[in-house]
Design a protein around this motif. Sequence first.
Motif, mmCIF file in Angstrom:
data_model
loop_
_atom_site.group_PDB
_atom_site.id
_atom_site.type_symbol
_atom_site.label_atom_id
_atom_site.label_comp_id
_atom_site.label_asym_id
_atom_site.label_seq_id
_atom_site.Cartn_x
_atom_site.Cartn_y
_atom_site.Cartn_z
ATOM 1 N N GLY A 179 70.869 33.827 50.119
ATOM 2 C CA GLY A 179 69.807 33.497 51.088
ATOM 3 C C GLY A 179 69.586 32.003 51.165
ATOM 4 N N GLU A 180 69.115 31.556 52.321
ATOM 5 C CA GLU A 180 68.923 30.138 52.572
ATOM 6 C C GLU A 180 67.486 29.699 52.279
ATOM 7 O OE1 GLU A 180 68.739 32.456 54.716
ATOM 8 O OE2 GLU A 180 67.135 32.009 56.132
ATOM 9 N N THR A 186 76.167 29.063 57.193
ATOM 10 C CA THR A 186 77.100 28.322 56.319
ATOM 11 C C THR A 186 76.745 28.546 54.847
ATOM 12 O OG1 THR A 186 76.962 26.635 58.020
ATOM 13 C CG2 THR A 186 78.136 26.019 56.026
ATOM 14 N N VAL A 187 75.452 28.534 54.563
ATOM 15 C CA VAL A 187 75.005 28.753 53.178
ATOM 16 C C VAL A 187 75.383 30.165 52.725
ATOM 17 C CG1 VAL A 187 72.940 29.021 51.724
ATOM 18 C CG2 VAL A 187 73.131 27.073 53.288
ATOM 19 N N LEU A 188 75.157 31.137 53.605
ATOM 20 C CA LEU A 188 75.501 32.525 53.245
ATOM 21 C C LEU A 188 77.007 32.650 53.006
ATOM 22 C CD1 LEU A 188 73.273 34.620 55.701
ATOM 23 C CD2 LEU A 188 72.802 33.944 53.345
ATOM 24 N N ASP A 189 77.796 32.011 53.847
ATOM 25 C CA ASP A 189 79.260 32.045 53.666
ATOM 26 C C ASP A 189 79.646 31.510 52.297
ATOM 27 O OD1 ASP A 189 79.662 33.087 56.144
ATOM 28 O OD2 ASP A 189 80.464 31.260 57.053
ATOM 29 N N ARG A 190 79.060 30.359 51.946
ATOM 30 C CA ARG A 190 79.414 29.728 50.666
ATOM 31 C C ARG A 190 79.007 30.635 49.496
ATOM 32 N NH1 ARG A 190 75.448 25.915 49.531
ATOM 33 N NH2 ARG A 190 74.826 27.374 47.910
ATOM 34 N N GLN A 191 77.790 31.172 49.569
ATOM 35 C CA GLN A 191 77.303 31.986 48.440
ATOM 36 C C GLN A 191 78.115 33.270 48.286
ATOM 37 O OE1 GLN A 191 73.153 32.327 49.558
ATOM 38 N NE2 GLN A 191 72.572 30.590 48.269
ATOM 39 N N VAL A 192 78.469 33.883 49.408
ATOM 40 C CA VAL A 192 79.219 35.149 49.322
ATOM 41 C C VAL A 192 80.656 34.873 48.883
ATOM 42 C CG1 VAL A 192 80.149 37.081 50.657
ATOM 43 C CG2 VAL A 192 77.798 36.349 51.005
#
Length: 258
Positions: A130-131, A143-149
Amino acid sequence: MRTPVFAANWKMHKSGLDAVAWVREFEALTKDLGAEAVDVIVAPPFTAIAAAVEASHGSGIAIAGQNLHFERQGAFTGEVSAEMLKAAGAEFVIIGHSERRQLFGETDDSVQRKVTAAHAAGLIPIVCVGETLDERERGDTLTVLDRQVRAGLDGCTGDRIAALILAYEPVWAIGTGKNATAAEAGEAHTHLRRRLREWFGGVHADRCRIVYGGSVKPDNIQQLIGLEDVDGGLVGGASLNADSFVSIVQKATAQQAR
Ligand code: PGA
């Protein structure tokens, strides 16, 4: 069809005795409902896990840890391993909750190591992404969700993706009383499912349950659970009281039955 799942994250609340009382109340409130097509998970603090496991036998509730250490054992004062959680009777474990990331220095790398450790011990991870508000306002949410997943689930096989639970928890919505709108949650969940399809294959991605967390309450669950890619909730504050948690689960199942 994905079975909806609701997880109660008690955070640093409740003793073993409190856990037993909550489970008894949950059972009393749900006894006339029959076998609902919904999975229920409770994540007590470590010290209440054994009591919660014992009390919840036969209730349909599965127990989760709220965190773990990725090493199996060793000189790590204050930490608890995946094997220890499993031996205490937990079946799930929350990994990468934003409070862990923000207050205890957890990173995408430690999340990945914890997911691997959970799988090795036979626990099912509930992986939180989550951002922050800043990230959302800058337009960086996806973009944040992509990186975390991508980083957090690196190395997972498709079968493991299918079995785990991904929790979309916008940091600005946690404990603030301000939940994401249906449009905001819908965009994030649909995006997460699309990425899981790209990275792990459609069959596995379509089995993975993606739940929403962040100020879930009885009066806002119906608008969220009606969304195609929202498969349940991770509930903090409103889960401390068995009555409001059961009301969330009931409203969600009523909405899904429509
Ligand atoms: P909240 O917490 O429901 O109190 O916002 C959710 C969570 O932190 O998992």
